[in-house]
Design an enzyme around this catalytic site. Structure first.
Site, short mmCIF file in Angstrom:
data_model
loop_
_atom_site.label_atom_id
_atom_site.label_comp_id
_atom_site.label_asym_id
_atom_site.label_seq_id
_atom_site.Cartn_x
_atom_site.Cartn_y
_atom_site.Cartn_z
CE LYS A 47 9.25 -66.47 42.66
NZ LYS A 47 7.92 -65.99 42.18
CB THR A 106 1.00 -67.55 55.32
OG1 THR A 106 1.86 -66.69 56.09
CG2 THR A 106 1.29 -68.99 55.73
CG HIS A 107 5.54 -66.36 51.38
ND1 HIS A 107 5.42 -67.55 50.69
CD2 HIS A 107 5.35 -65.37 50.46
CE1 HIS A 107 5.14 -67.28 49.41
NE2 HIS A 107 5.10 -65.98 49.25
CB SER A 137 12.81 -68.81 41.64
OG SER A 137 11.51 -68.38 41.36
N GLY A 258 9.59 -72.43 35.81
CA GLY A 258 8.86 -73.53 36.45
C GLY A 258 9.52 -74.88 36.28
#
Length: 294
Positions: A47, A106-107, A137, A258
């Site tokens: 997020k 990737t996270h 978020s 956003g």
């Protein structure tokens, strides 16, 4: 794994990092993943503008051709490295079938990144976002993206987030780990808030990092196509093509607001004060700074 197992999964632990059990099952393939020298890795804590940055990168790679960027959903154009759920191909399988040059998402925290990315000296772009907006978020994402455990109330989720008991663990460790790594590796470290304030300047930073030049007109097209308004109505970017089983947009849209500073609509005064104190403690000694509003 069965479809129902992919829904509201519990979290397991991978080297001390909370992660979806199905992702942990697929870990041996991720760890052994073979990067290619021309791969570009997009890394974020969840997020933090991942899809936005992915769309910008795909537009840059296609020289501002918006039609080419509508060729498929963003999660197929920029495969998610550690993704592993019900029946479909894993992120690793998707990437193995993707022609070069690949964009990879990737996270993973920096210490879990497959070593081949360092060995091949791949370019990496990391985007960080202030933690107050991330937690809000992430809460809404938990509601609609059913791979996550039930988030409980916003207050309960905030506690779990601060304690690092959410998928991918501590936000602090994540942003600091990647920040420290950029002292020695080819990493462009961007901030979501800077991107909101001056997207043109940040896109220019990316182009410089890539050693690529684009005309003003092309940059203009990229900025238009990747604006929140355009992405929100673009099925190739807004995840509406994802099966309802996995994402329920009626609970919360994937691309929600956003903006920077939405936390002010959710935090109580007491929560904000407590969060500020927690932030000061966990960021002490770091030269990494975040803008909580712009």
């Amino acid at each position: 794994m069965e479809q129902e197992d992919a829904i509201r999964q519990g979290l397991g632990s991978l080297h001390g990092i909370p992660l979806f059990k199905s992702f942990i099952e697929g870990w041996p393939q991720v760890k052994a993943f073979q990067a290619r020298p021309d791969d570009l890795l997009i890394s974020t804590y969840p997020k933090s503008g991942t899809t936005w940055l992915s769309e910008i990168m795909d537009m840059i790679y296609h020289n501002g051709n918006a039609e080419k960027c509508r060729r498929d959903a963003i999660y197929n154009r920029v495969p998610f490295l550690e993704m592993k759920v019900f029946k479909g191909p894993s992120g690793v399988e998707q990437l193995e079938n993707t022609p070069s040059p690949r964009l990879v998402k990737t996270h993973l925290p920096v210490q879990l990144l497959p070593t081949s990315f360092w060995e091949k000296d791949c370019k990496i772009i990391y985007m960080a976002r202030n933690p107050k907006d991330v937690v809000i978020s992430y809460y809404y994402f938990h509601l609609m993206a059913k791979v996550h455990p039930d988030p409980g109330t916003m207050a309960e989720f905030l506690e779990n987030f601060m304690a690092g008991k959410v998928a991918y663990g501590s936000w602090y460790d994540h942003v600091r780990g990647w920040w420290e790594k950029k002292q020695e590796k080819k990493i462009l470290y961007l901030f979501y808030e800077d991107m909101k304030k001056d997207p043109r300047q940040e896109v220019q930073k990316i182009l410089q990092f890539l050693g690529k030049e684009l005309s003003e007109e092309t940059v203009e097209r990229i900025l238009h196509h990747t604006s929140f308004q355009e992405m929100k109505k673009n099925p190739a970017a807004n995840y509406e093509t994802m099966a309802f089983t996995f994402m329920d947009h009626s609970l919360s849209p994937f691309l929600r607001k956003g903006i920077t500073g939405d936390w002010k609509n959710h935090f109580t005064v007491a929560q904000n004060e407590r969060f500020d104190q927690h932030y000061q403690e966990h960021m002490a000694g770091s030269d990494l700074h975040f803008q909580m509003e712009v």
